[in-house]
Motif scaffolding. Structure first.
Motif: not given
Length: 479
Positions: A127-132, A314-318
């Motif tokens: 999930a975090g990689s999607i934001a990346v 995006l930084t916050t979500l990651a």
């Protein structure tokens, strides 16, 4: 009874990573615990869940009430189950032995640490990689089409690179100390309030003000039953079953009982208040403005005109995903592995093993199918929620908040813990079995639908009943 402040220094045959926390390592304060669960609340699956509540016909007021009730329950359970970790400085894998016995603790520990922890690690990493991917694509649009038709077990080249990068970031934090993790959670707190507060204001503006959002009622909302509302509360609590179980893994670093109890309670309350405002305004505001509700916060980010807003979001979500991954998945899974193989593994070796296994399980495959994800969550919830009931009853009503560390650690020359505590195991298996049977038998469906709430309650009643029967039987045998 041996307390953690007089526990033998470097006792033999015990892994040092599992020993009671030393006073100098108890560095976490109110602010750490206030911020530690931010990422567990503000994430993509949580927003999708709230969208599902509206799809079921709940009104704005009903959704807010559901979130408030769930937040209160979660906060109370985190504080109650975190008390022993702070008082004795022991991790979850050791605390389990007090109620389940030395060998009996392996079963619930395996499901919490190995199955739930490792599987969730993989899912959160993906999930975090999607934001990346979106983050990199914002600066280098060509990155998103890199590799053409390249496919590695279902991942395109951009997805594979983003997953690998986010996985490596997780590894870096695994080798950091607990103070670094504390700084990460504090940073996430500030970003979460800025970003999701901003999303709320943006959505309210889209909807033409707060009044249309408050007045919004989907078709069928007036016919919502109390059973459905309780089921929705249970659904939110179900996502917290694993963190509630292993909360002692972080409360063992607390400076005081007040630091973790007040910090977690206030943090959950404030975070869920923001979450309720953000989720409701984003979902309803987008439906009013676009005619279609936006359930995925990444889609909201994609609609921002400002590059700075996109980057910050995006930084916050990651970072939020990263923080909950380490606290909620890596730490309990690594501690459990270390407990199972104390002579061969330490915390860091176990944590790396968790990260590697999480990749081997191909978590992106699980996320391709919503049915398989819910089946996994229901299975874990059914098996783990009864453990919470057993642990709370044992600690507060049977042992009266007293734990003999000599016994649970099995110190040489001391009376070891019983290998199995039959009342605890029976209560867990029976309560979990009711939840699992509810997926197959209509008459028991309520146990499956509300497995997180009923699992805790049923196991608590069964455990104290079985324990009483066992006590009476032993007393008769001694006469």
């Amino acid at each position: 009874m041996t307390q953690n402040n007089v526990f033998p220094k470097n006792p033999p045959s015990i892994n040092l990573d599992l020993l009671p926390t030393k006073p100098e390592n108890r560095t976490w304060s109110f602010s750490h615990y206030f911020s530690v669960w931010m990422g567990s609340v503000h994430n993509i699956p949580s927003y999708v869940t709230i969208g599902g509540f509206f799809a079921l016909g709940l009104s704005t007021g009903q959704v807010f009430a559901v979130i408030a009730c769930a937040a209160l329950l979660v906060a109370i359970l985190l504080v109650l189950n975190g008390h022993a970790g702070n008082k004795y400085g022991i991790p979850f894998s050791i605390l389990l032995r007090a109620s389940y016995g030395g060998k009996g603790a392996i079963l619930p520990g395996f499901f919490r640490g190995i199955v739930a922890g490792i599987m969730w690690f993989g899912l959160q990493t993906y999930a975090g990689s999607i934001a990346v991917s979106i983050f990199i694509g914002t600066f280098f649009p060509g990155f998103l089409t890199l590799g053409g038709n390249f496919d590695f077990l279902g991942l395109s080249l951009p997805s594979l690179l983003s997953f690998g990068l986010f996985w490596l970031i997780n590894i870096l934090f695994i080798f950091a100390d607990v103070n670094t993790l504390g700084k990460l959670t504090k940073t996430v707190t500030v970003l979460v309030f800025v970003v999701f507060g901003g999303m709320s204001l943006w959505s309210i503006q889209l909807a033409g003000g707060i009044a249309p959002i408050l007045a919004f009622e989907p078709a069928g909302s007036r016919n919502v039953s109390l059973f459905l509302l309780i089921s929705c509360v249970s659904a939110i609590v179900a996502t917290w079953v694993a963190p509630i179980l292993s909360v002692s893994d972080i409360t063992r670093y607390s400076r005081s009982d007040r630091a973790h109890s007040a910090g977690q309670f206030a943090g959950i309350a404030a975070t869920y208040l923001l979450f309720a405002l953000a989720s409701i305004s984003i979902i309803i505001g987008s439906e009013i403005a676009f005619g279609v509700p936006v359930w995925n916060v990444l889609e909201v980010v994609d609609k921002f005109d400002s590059v700075f807003a996109v980057i910050l979001s995006l930084t916050t979500l990651a970072l939020a995903t990263l923080s909950v991954n380490i606290v909620g998945n890596v730490i309990p899974a690594a501690n459990q592995l270390t407990s199972l193989f104390p002579d061969k593994l330490n915390f860091k070796k176990s944590a790396v093993a968790v990260a590697l296994i999480g990749v081997v399980l191909l978590p992106w495959k699980l996320m391709e199918n919503a049915t398989s994800i819910f089946a996994f969550l229901n299975l874990v919830g059914a098996l783990l929620s009864p453990v919470i009931g057993v642990m709370l009853i044992h600690y507060y009503f049977i042992s009266k908040k007293r734990i003999d560390l000599d016994t649970v650690y099995g110190l040489p020359g001391k009376q070891p813990a019983a290998p199995f505590q039959l009342p605890a195991l029976l209560a867990t298996v029976l309560a979990g079995g009711l939840s699992l049977l509810g997926s197959r038998i209509a008459a028991l469906e309520v146990f499956y639908t509300m497995s997180s709430l009923l699992g805790i309650a049923v196991s608590a009643v069964l455990y104290i009943s079985f324990y009483w029967v066992q006590t009476v039987f032993i007393q008769k045998q001694l006469k």
